[in-house]
Design a protein around this motif. Sequence first.
Motif, PDB file in Angstrom:
ATOM      1  N   PHE A  81      44.108  21.276  -8.130  1.00 55.39           N
ATOM      2  CA  PHE A  81      44.065  22.272  -7.068  1.00 55.39           C
ATOM      3  C   PHE A  81      42.973  23.325  -7.264  1.00 55.39           C
ATOM      4  CE2 PHE A  81      48.328  20.574  -6.378  1.00 55.39           C
ATOM      5  CZ  PHE A  81      48.315  20.414  -5.001  1.00 55.39           C
ATOM      6  N   ILE A  82      42.640  23.681  -8.506  1.00 57.77           N
ATOM      7  CA  ILE A  82      41.554  24.642  -8.709  1.00 57.77           C
ATOM      8  C   ILE A  82      40.228  24.070  -8.206  1.00 57.77           C
ATOM      9  CG2 ILE A  82      40.154  25.825 -10.455  1.00 57.77           C
ATOM     10  CD1 ILE A  82      42.681  26.442 -11.972  1.00 57.77           C
ATOM     11  N   PRO A  83      39.838  22.844  -8.595  1.00 55.47           N
ATOM     12  CA  PRO A  83      38.624  22.266  -7.993  1.00 55.47           C
ATOM     13  C   PRO A  83      38.729  22.099  -6.482  1.00 55.47           C
ATOM     14  CG  PRO A  83      39.231  21.061  -9.982  1.00 55.47           C
ATOM     15  CD  PRO A  83      40.369  21.974  -9.665  1.00 55.47           C
ATOM     16  N   LEU A  84      39.927  21.729  -6.001  1.00 56.08           N
ATOM     17  CA  LEU A  84      40.108  21.536  -4.560  1.00 56.08           C
ATOM     18  C   LEU A  84      39.848  22.836  -3.809  1.00 56.08           C
ATOM     19  CD1 LEU A  84      40.996  19.830  -2.142  1.00 56.08           C
ATOM     20  CD2 LEU A  84      43.358  20.451  -2.663  1.00 56.08           C
ATOM     21  N   PHE A  85      40.450  23.934  -4.267  1.00 51.61           N
ATOM     22  CA  PHE A  85      40.256  25.217  -3.591  1.00 51.61           C
ATOM     23  C   PHE A  85      38.810  25.696  -3.714  1.00 51.61           C
ATOM     24  CE2 PHE A  85      44.994  25.967  -4.289  1.00 51.61           C
ATOM     25  CZ  PHE A  85      45.301  25.655  -2.979  1.00 51.61           C
ATOM     26  N   PHE A  86      38.188  25.432  -4.868  1.00 46.96           N
ATOM     27  CA  PHE A  86      36.793  25.832  -5.046  1.00 46.96           C
ATOM     28  C   PHE A  86      35.882  25.084  -4.081  1.00 46.96           C
ATOM     29  CE2 PHE A  86      32.648  25.050  -7.065  1.00 46.96           C
ATOM     30  CZ  PHE A  86      32.194  26.356  -7.171  1.00 46.96           C
ATOM     31  N   VAL A  87      36.087  23.774  -3.967  1.00 45.91           N
ATOM     32  CA  VAL A  87      35.268  22.974  -3.052  1.00 45.91           C
ATOM     33  C   VAL A  87      35.508  23.396  -1.605  1.00 45.91           C
ATOM     34  CG1 VAL A  87      34.843  20.639  -2.184  1.00 45.91           C
ATOM     35  CG2 VAL A  87      35.110  21.014  -4.633  1.00 45.91           C
ATOM     36  N   LEU A  88      36.777  23.648  -1.247  1.00 46.92           N
ATOM     37  CA  LEU A  88      37.080  24.099   0.113  1.00 46.92           C
ATOM     38  C   LEU A  88      36.405  25.433   0.417  1.00 46.92           C
ATOM     39  CD1 LEU A  88      40.876  23.194   0.445  1.00 46.92           C
ATOM     40  CD2 LEU A  88      38.937  22.053   1.545  1.00 46.92           C
ATOM     41  N   TYR A  89      36.399  26.327  -0.573  1.00 48.67           N
ATOM     42  CA  TYR A  89      35.755  27.633  -0.392  1.00 48.67           C
ATOM     43  C   TYR A  89      34.252  27.472  -0.187  1.00 48.67           C
ATOM     44  CZ  TYR A  89      33.552  32.031  -1.717  1.00 48.67           C
ATOM     45  OH  TYR A  89      32.763  33.151  -1.749  1.00 48.67           O
ATOM     46  N   THR A  90      33.599  26.653  -1.023  1.00 51.52           N
ATOM     47  CA  THR A  90      32.151  26.475  -0.905  1.00 51.52           C
ATOM     48  C   THR A  90      31.782  25.855   0.435  1.00 51.52           C
ATOM     49  OG1 THR A  90      32.296  24.325  -2.035  1.00 51.52           O
ATOM     50  CG2 THR A  90      31.807  26.236  -3.389  1.00 51.52           C
ATOM     51  N   TYR A  91      32.565  24.884   0.891  1.00 49.83           N
ATOM     52  CA  TYR A  91      32.223  24.241   2.156  1.00 49.83           C
ATOM     53  C   TYR A  91      32.579  25.106   3.362  1.00 49.83           C
ATOM     54  CZ  TYR A  91      30.368  19.999   0.259  1.00 49.83           C
ATOM     55  OH  TYR A  91      29.553  19.113  -0.378  1.00 49.83           O
ATOM     56  N   LEU A  92      33.523  25.995   3.202  1.00 47.01           N
ATOM     57  CA  LEU A  92      33.777  26.965   4.266  1.00 47.01           C
ATOM     58  C   LEU A  92      32.580  27.888   4.426  1.00 47.01           C
ATOM     59  CD1 LEU A  92      35.684  28.248   6.330  1.00 47.01           C
ATOM     60  CD2 LEU A  92      36.634  29.639   4.471  1.00 47.01           C
ATOM     61  N   ARG A  93      32.031  28.323   3.297  1.00 45.56           N
ATOM     62  CA  ARG A  93      30.828  29.163   3.333  1.00 45.56           C
ATOM     63  C   ARG A  93      29.640  28.388   3.913  1.00 45.56           C
ATOM     64  NH1 ARG A  93      30.504  33.430  -0.313  1.00 45.56           N
ATOM     65  NH2 ARG A  93      28.430  33.705   0.606  1.00 45.56           N
ATOM     66  N   ILE A  94      29.522  27.115   3.529  1.00 48.63           N
ATOM     67  CA  ILE A  94      28.425  26.285   4.051  1.00 48.63           C
ATOM     68  C   ILE A  94      28.549  26.118   5.566  1.00 48.63           C
ATOM     69  CG2 ILE A  94      27.518  23.926   4.083  1.00 48.63           C
ATOM     70  CD1 ILE A  94      28.087  23.804   1.076  1.00 48.63           C
ATOM     71  N   LEU A  95      29.774  25.901   6.050  1.00 46.49           N
ATOM     72  CA  LEU A  95      29.988  25.751   7.500  1.00 46.49           C
ATOM     73  C   LEU A  95      29.622  27.022   8.248  1.00 46.49           C
ATOM     74  CD1 LEU A  95      33.359  23.761   7.628  1.00 46.49           C
ATOM     75  CD2 LEU A  95      31.086  22.946   8.302  1.00 46.49           C
ATOM     76  N   LEU A  96      29.941  28.180   7.678  1.00 48.40           N
ATOM     77  CA  LEU A  96      29.601  29.447   8.317  1.00 48.40           C
ATOM     78  C   LEU A  96      28.091  29.630   8.412  1.00 48.40           C
ATOM     79  CD1 LEU A  96      32.269  31.814   6.695  1.00 48.40           C
ATOM     80  CD2 LEU A  96      32.251  30.893   9.017  1.00 48.40           C
ATOM     81  N   VAL A  97      27.373  29.206   7.350  1.00 48.41           N
ATOM     82  CA  VAL A  97      25.914  29.303   7.373  1.00 48.41           C
ATOM     83  C   VAL A  97      25.336  28.326   8.397  1.00 48.41           C
ATOM     84  CG1 VAL A  97      23.820  28.887   6.021  1.00 48.41           C
ATOM     85  CG2 VAL A  97      25.725  30.146   5.014  1.00 48.41           C
ATOM     86  N   CYS A  98      25.851  27.094   8.416  1.00 49.17           N
ATOM     87  CA  CYS A  98      25.349  26.084   9.359  1.00 49.17           C
ATOM     88  C   CYS A  98      25.603  26.480  10.806  1.00 49.17           C
ATOM     89  CB  CYS A  98      26.003  24.732   9.069  1.00 49.17           C
ATOM     90  SG  CYS A  98      25.466  23.966   7.515  1.00 49.17           S
ATOM     91  N   ARG A  99      26.693  27.196  11.029  1.00 50.12           N
ATOM     92  CA  ARG A  99      27.033  27.612  12.394  1.00 50.12           C
ATOM     93  C   ARG A  99      25.978  28.546  12.962  1.00 50.12           C
ATOM     94  NH1 ARG A  99      32.692  30.708  14.071  1.00 50.12           N
ATOM     95  NH2 ARG A  99      32.341  30.705  16.328  1.00 50.12           N
ATOM     96  N   ARG A 100      25.366  29.349  12.088  1.00 48.68           N
ATOM     97  CA  ARG A 100      24.351  30.309  12.543  1.00 48.68           C
ATOM     98  C   ARG A 100      22.934  29.754  12.455  1.00 48.68           C
ATOM     99  NH1 ARG A 100      27.567  33.600   8.992  1.00 48.68           N
ATOM    100  NH2 ARG A 100      25.866  33.498   7.470  1.00 48.68           N
ATOM    101  N   SER A 101      22.794  28.494  12.052  1.00 45.88           N
ATOM    102  CA  SER A 101      21.472  27.914  11.831  1.00 45.88           C
ATOM    103  C   SER A 101      21.105  26.946  12.953  1.00 45.88           C
ATOM    104  CB  SER A 101      21.424  27.201  10.481  1.00 45.88           C
ATOM    105  OG  SER A 101      21.791  28.059   9.435  1.00 45.88           O
ATOM    106  N   SER A 102      19.882  26.428  12.872  1.00 44.10           N
ATOM    107  CA  SER A 102      19.392  25.504  13.891  1.00 44.10           C
ATOM    108  C   SER A 102      20.043  24.137  13.738  1.00 44.10           C
ATOM    109  CB  SER A 102      17.874  25.362  13.760  1.00 44.10           C
ATOM    110  OG  SER A 102      17.536  24.767  12.504  1.00 44.10           O
ATOM    111  N   SER A 103      19.916  23.326  14.779  1.00 46.99           N
ATOM    112  CA  SER A 103      20.502  21.987  14.748  1.00 46.99           C
ATOM    113  C   SER A 103      19.819  21.120  13.692  1.00 46.99           C
ATOM    114  CB  SER A 103      20.380  21.329  16.122  1.00 46.99           C
ATOM    115  OG  SER A 103      19.028  21.263  16.527  1.00 46.99           O
ATOM    116  N   GLU A 104      18.520  21.326  13.470  1.00 49.69           N
ATOM    117  CA  GLU A 104      17.801  20.565  12.444  1.00 49.69           C
ATOM    118  C   GLU A 104      18.334  20.898  11.061  1.00 49.69           C
ATOM    119  OE1 GLU A 104      13.226  19.890  10.760  1.00 49.69           O
ATOM    120  OE2 GLU A 104      13.636  21.271  12.422  1.00 49.69           O
ATOM    121  N   PHE A 105      18.575  22.187  10.811  1.00 47.72           N
ATOM    122  CA  PHE A 105      19.124  22.613   9.519  1.00 47.72           C
ATOM    123  C   PHE A 105      20.524  22.039   9.317  1.00 47.72           C
ATOM    124  CE2 PHE A 105      21.499  25.464   6.781  1.00 47.72           C
ATOM    125  CZ  PHE A 105      20.627  25.687   5.727  1.00 47.72           C
TER     126      PHE A 105
END
Length: 306
Positions: free
Chosen positions: A206-230
């Motif tokens: 669960f510690i790796p699971l929560f860590f990975v979920l946290y990192t990809y949540l942050r990645i999704l937030l960045v991608c949401r504000r970025s261009s379609s190519e990015f």
Amino acid sequence: MNNNSVTPSYFEFTLFSDYGSLRSLFFNLCLLIYMTIISANVVIILTVCLDKSLHQPMYIFICCLCLNSLYGSAGFFPRFLMDILSDTHFISRPLCFVQIYVIHTYKAHELSLLSAMACDRFIAICQPLHYHSKMTSRVVGQLVICTVLCPACILGYFTYQSSSLSLCGYKLHRIVCTNWSVVQLSCVDTTMIITVGQFLAVTTIFIPLFFVLYTYLRILLVCRRSSSEFRGKALQTCLPHIVTFVNFCISLFCEFSLSLSKVGEVNPFVIVTLSLEFLIIPPLSNPLIYGLNLPQIRGVIYGFLK
């Protein structure tokens, strides 16, 4: 040997059956799977090692992931293939605990490496200007050493504690040695060992699971504000990792649920299927997922073939 004897020198796997004329078919099928696992993972390892353009953190972690697949498969398949052809299914006590250690460290290394890969993708996508200053060769080396040594030391001590138990039986209702099935044969109170084992199992999942979920949540937030190519480039590098991580967590969850179940209440076919799933599917799927989905690796492989 009877069930009242203390500290047996061997164990017996009770789930193997007399397959009769199908024995050769099962053996050849499993041998083919093992050879495919070796070949696919070796191709990825050689591709990353021989091509200098792939000497980057992400591909180094992928190479380590494939090495770990070979390590875990080597702890299972040779013995399993022997048992398919054998009329007796006994394993010595030392070899059983070696197999326990190899399989458990394989699982822990896999989760640690996948967490390190999530950290790498997080920095590359969310902090691209600082990527080369943070993910240096020294940092990558330290991450690889940490993902290998920490689980090896912790599980080495835990396996040693289990191996020192006095046992009142020798029959394992499994096709492979597991720490839980051996501890259940103990003549003494194992509440502490079981509690610590369950705590380690839950934390390592669960510690790796929560860590990975946290990192990809942050990645999704960045991608949401970025261009379609990015977003397309980010998805291209992250999707194989997400598929690999989800697949392995499901495998571990099934295996952990099996450990908590009472042996007599579970269908033998279910036990065999869940025992084989996390030892076959991830080592087989990892090189295929990364080899087919990452154009950098795929391009180098095509170049070698030409």
